[in-house]
Scaffold this motif. Sequence first.
Motif, short mmCIF file in Angstrom:
data_model
loop_
_atom_site.label_atom_id
_atom_site.label_comp_id
_atom_site.label_asym_id
_atom_site.label_seq_id
_atom_site.Cartn_x
_atom_site.Cartn_y
_atom_site.Cartn_z
N ASN A 142 0.86 -1.18 0.00
CA ASN A 142 0.00 0.00 0.00
C ASN A 142 0.89 1.23 0.00
O ASN A 142 1.64 1.47 0.96
N LEU A 189 -3.23 8.79 -2.69
CA LEU A 189 -2.89 9.32 -4.01
C LEU A 189 -2.81 10.85 -3.91
O LEU A 189 -3.82 11.52 -3.70
N LEU A 207 1.63 9.45 -11.53
CA LEU A 207 2.28 8.49 -10.63
C LEU A 207 3.37 7.75 -11.40
O LEU A 207 3.16 7.31 -12.54
N ILE A 238 -3.66 8.51 -14.19
CA ILE A 238 -4.11 8.03 -12.88
C ILE A 238 -5.26 8.87 -12.34
O ILE A 238 -6.14 8.37 -11.63
N ALA A 250 -8.90 7.68 -11.05
CA ALA A 250 -9.36 7.98 -9.69
C ALA A 250 -10.79 8.53 -9.69
O ALA A 250 -11.53 8.34 -8.71
N LYS A 304 -8.30 8.02 -1.21
CA LYS A 304 -8.02 7.14 -2.35
C LYS A 304 -6.55 6.74 -2.28
O LYS A 304 -5.66 7.57 -2.38
N GLU A 305 -6.34 5.43 -2.08
CA GLU A 305 -4.99 4.91 -1.87
C GLU A 305 -4.55 4.06 -3.08
O GLU A 305 -5.38 3.52 -3.81
N VAL A 306 -3.23 3.95 -3.22
CA VAL A 306 -2.63 3.17 -4.31
C VAL A 306 -2.07 1.88 -3.72
O VAL A 306 -1.25 1.91 -2.80
N ILE A 332 -1.87 -3.08 -10.22
CA ILE A 332 -2.02 -1.84 -9.46
C ILE A 332 -3.51 -1.49 -9.41
O ILE A 332 -4.23 -1.67 -10.38
N GLU A 333 -3.94 -1.05 -8.25
CA GLU A 333 -5.34 -0.68 -8.08
C GLU A 333 -5.46 0.53 -7.16
O GLU A 333 -4.57 0.79 -6.35
N LEU A 334 -6.56 1.25 -7.36
CA LEU A 334 -6.92 2.35 -6.47
C LEU A 334 -8.03 1.86 -5.56
O LEU A 334 -9.00 1.25 -6.01
#
Length: 944
Positions: free
Chosen positions: A465, A469, A474, A493, A497, A508-510, A527-529
């Motif tokens: 994690n 964002l 990114l 990105i 988002a 909102k985290e990466v 990779i996901e948000l």
Amino acid sequence: MKCLLFISFIIATVSAAILGIDYGQQLTKAVLLAPGVPFEIVLTDEGKRKDLSGICLRKIGKNDLERVYGSQMGSLTTRFPGSCILDLKQLLGKSIDDPEVTKFVKEHYVKLIPDESRNGIKFDLGFDNSTLEFSVEEILAMQLNDIKNRALAHLEENPQAAVLVEDVAVAIPPFASQATRQAYLDSLQLGNFSNVLGLVEEGTSVALNYISNKKLDQEEYDNVKHYYLVYDVGAGYTTATLFSLTPKTIGQLVLEIESIGADESFGGRTLTNSIYSLVLEKFLNHFGLEESDVTDKIAAKLNDIAERAKIILSVNNEYHTTLESIYDDKDFKVLVTRQEFEDVNSDLMEHISNPVLKALAEAGLKVEDIESVILNGGSTRVPFVQKHIASLVGDRISKSVNTDESAALGTTLRGLKWKTNSVNSKDIALVEKNHHNFEIGVNGQDEQILVFPKHSSVGNTTKVNLGKLENDDLSISLYEDGQLFKTFTFDDIANRAKKLSCKSKEDKEVVVKLELDDNKMFDLIGIELACSAEEEKSFLGKLLNKNNGEAEEDAPAEEEAKEDADNEEGEAGKSSNDTESTKPTSKSTKKAKPAKTVYVPIPKATYPHIKPIGRMAKRTLFDKLAYLNAQDEIKIATDQTKNVLEANCYQLREFLEENEAVLSREMNSEDIEAVSQYISDLIEWLDFESDDSSIEELKSKVEEVDNKASELKRIIEVTNADLTQAGMKKLYDDSSKLIMTIQTSMLQFGTKISEMRAKYEEAGLDFDKENERIKQKLVTKGEDRMVSFDRALKEYKEVITAMGKILEYDSKEFAKLTKSDLYSYHEKLAKGVSEMLGDIISIETVHLERMEMFESQYKKLLERKKQQEFRKQLREAQKAAKEEAKEDEEEQIEIFEEDDEEVPVESSSTAQESQTSEPIAEDDEDVGYQEEGEEDEEIEHDEL
């Protein structure tokens, strides 16, 4: 050992061949494994078990390219040093400005140029066409494909073996970087291997081979680690691989790679260079030259002498040889002693021991903790190397493995494990560890996040994690031991988002998913948000959050990351966690919902140094190599045709010389001289002007030579044949007798067939039906030759008839006929006699077999006929017995009915009881004897 029995069982389940390759810097060994081929070394064309790791590419003719592999290069390495590529291994995964490349250029004679598109290296071998500049991966692919072709040739000789060689495993240095590993993988694909099983570190290969051959007693299965060390001195570097063996009480062996130590600056090449410096100094002193006066060809010859001296001095105290006409048509005699060799390398002792000490220190062990040191690599045979290692480890040195083939055997064994993916208590359980630190960096920050630390297990994935964002863009960078090797830049990105709906208190985290696969390749695969988890006020809520977070962290990704950003639509709203959270015991607690996620497609990476070969470029290079392979096949066929043409020329010249006296009586001297000159011109053309000739042109010349040879042979045959009227009459009479003999034989055949037909008909059997069956069986054994025989017999009779008319000529008319015309009859009759004698023998053999088949079938049919008659009689007897039994039953019924009429009349109640207790009409036993189609006989009530 028990694991060998398991390996033998697994071999039988492998449908395609497995090829294990130990591609060394100097020498290459390969092992083939397939049903019927258990761990066999792939031999070279000369029958050698190891081959030179090199290739020579040089220009032949105007536009032709010649490729010569391995030990077949022979003297080409000294005659054409600028066209011969050796020690390729040290260039894999390197850029043109790498220090190793600079060292390579100083020690070799080929020209290197930068590959602008990939920041890699290409070889400029002096061709006018830029498409004939080859990358390092292409050169390695050529050599790997040559090994594959030799393996295929071996399989074709073994009818029990598989016919495909698509599964391959390759041994690599344990310290290989990501770029080097990628270069191996690219080369294997270009080398036409459709299934790369994996890359095996050399120390692991030797350890597997050592353990698979090690015999353990039952009491040695003690669940305790036993430590061993593989000390490998190859041509380019020295490594020490520390591994442990834990014999489990259940019968399984656990092989764990603990640590490695390496010295990339010391190897067999270092020792060769030290002798080269000695030989070069003596050469310069002998001729009074400066080093700048030494040409590439002279340097290549001196280097060849140095390599031979290193090998000889491992078993002898001195080496001496003479190089003839090496400079200014003068010879050079050189002598090198073992003492000189050891003195010039006296400062290298630290390099010999450093890898061992490093591997032990990394594992926290001492020399005393090791049970055995396994020597591997050709340079461990050098006496002062063995002596120095012995002084370090004492009497723990083991020489139980083949230093030349151990890595290839172990690599093949590892490939088998990958291929079958088997898990068995009797198998060796291999535990491999990572030898590097792998980190990631975010948005170019100096600080990196350690993802897979040194000594972590391989074949794993993990999620990291990266937090909130912060920016619209990114970038994620991958590092190996602090060295950047790949970067991913996500430009869209922010648009991604926007598709994620989070609550007001959520961020909102990466979250990224990273992999360290079995080849120890480190990569970003997902990779996901995601929305950050909502903070719960109750203790139970916090616990649920904790549980959810743990479940989410361990959950696998739902789909593979995509390379192409064009396929990004439709991925929003998918959950990264399918695992349901544990339900609380209190009904008042609200169930936690899984976090919302948006998947982000992975863009193409950028590389600060060497770039892997892209998919489209790989396809282009594959086609290029396939074209070169096709040209090689044409060249092989062309060379074979040249050899045939040359051989036929010399045979024709020899025939002309041996029969010149006879030919001179039938031909004039000018014609004979013309044939002789034709042969000389053709041989000269082959030697000097045939390089650019096509195979069609060569085949036409072969046909020309054959025609001339046939003409000369016919002249000799005409001369030797008896073409007088008396001689022709004798041949005619012999031919006529042959016709009579053939006709008599055919009549005898017909008589035998007629007798057999009569025999069949007398027994009441169908002869024509059996004759057709036997014809079908004999059609492949000569029966179909009867048609061609009849045609040949007809033509033969026509020739005899025509010859009979000629023999009716008087002597004057007969003398007017040319020898050529007479010989044509003579030739046809002589040839016809030979062919027809062969045909009649073949037909007679088939006839005898045919009669045997008729006789055998006759006996079978008679026996079958007897059985049919017996079954018919049996059925008639059974029918008669049934009829007789029926008549007896009818008589019994009549008697019963007569007796029943004399019974007095009872009361109605008594009669009713009698009818109730014995219902005669319903249970009449006559029903059991009723024949098919026969009606039941009705019994009237008044009769009862």
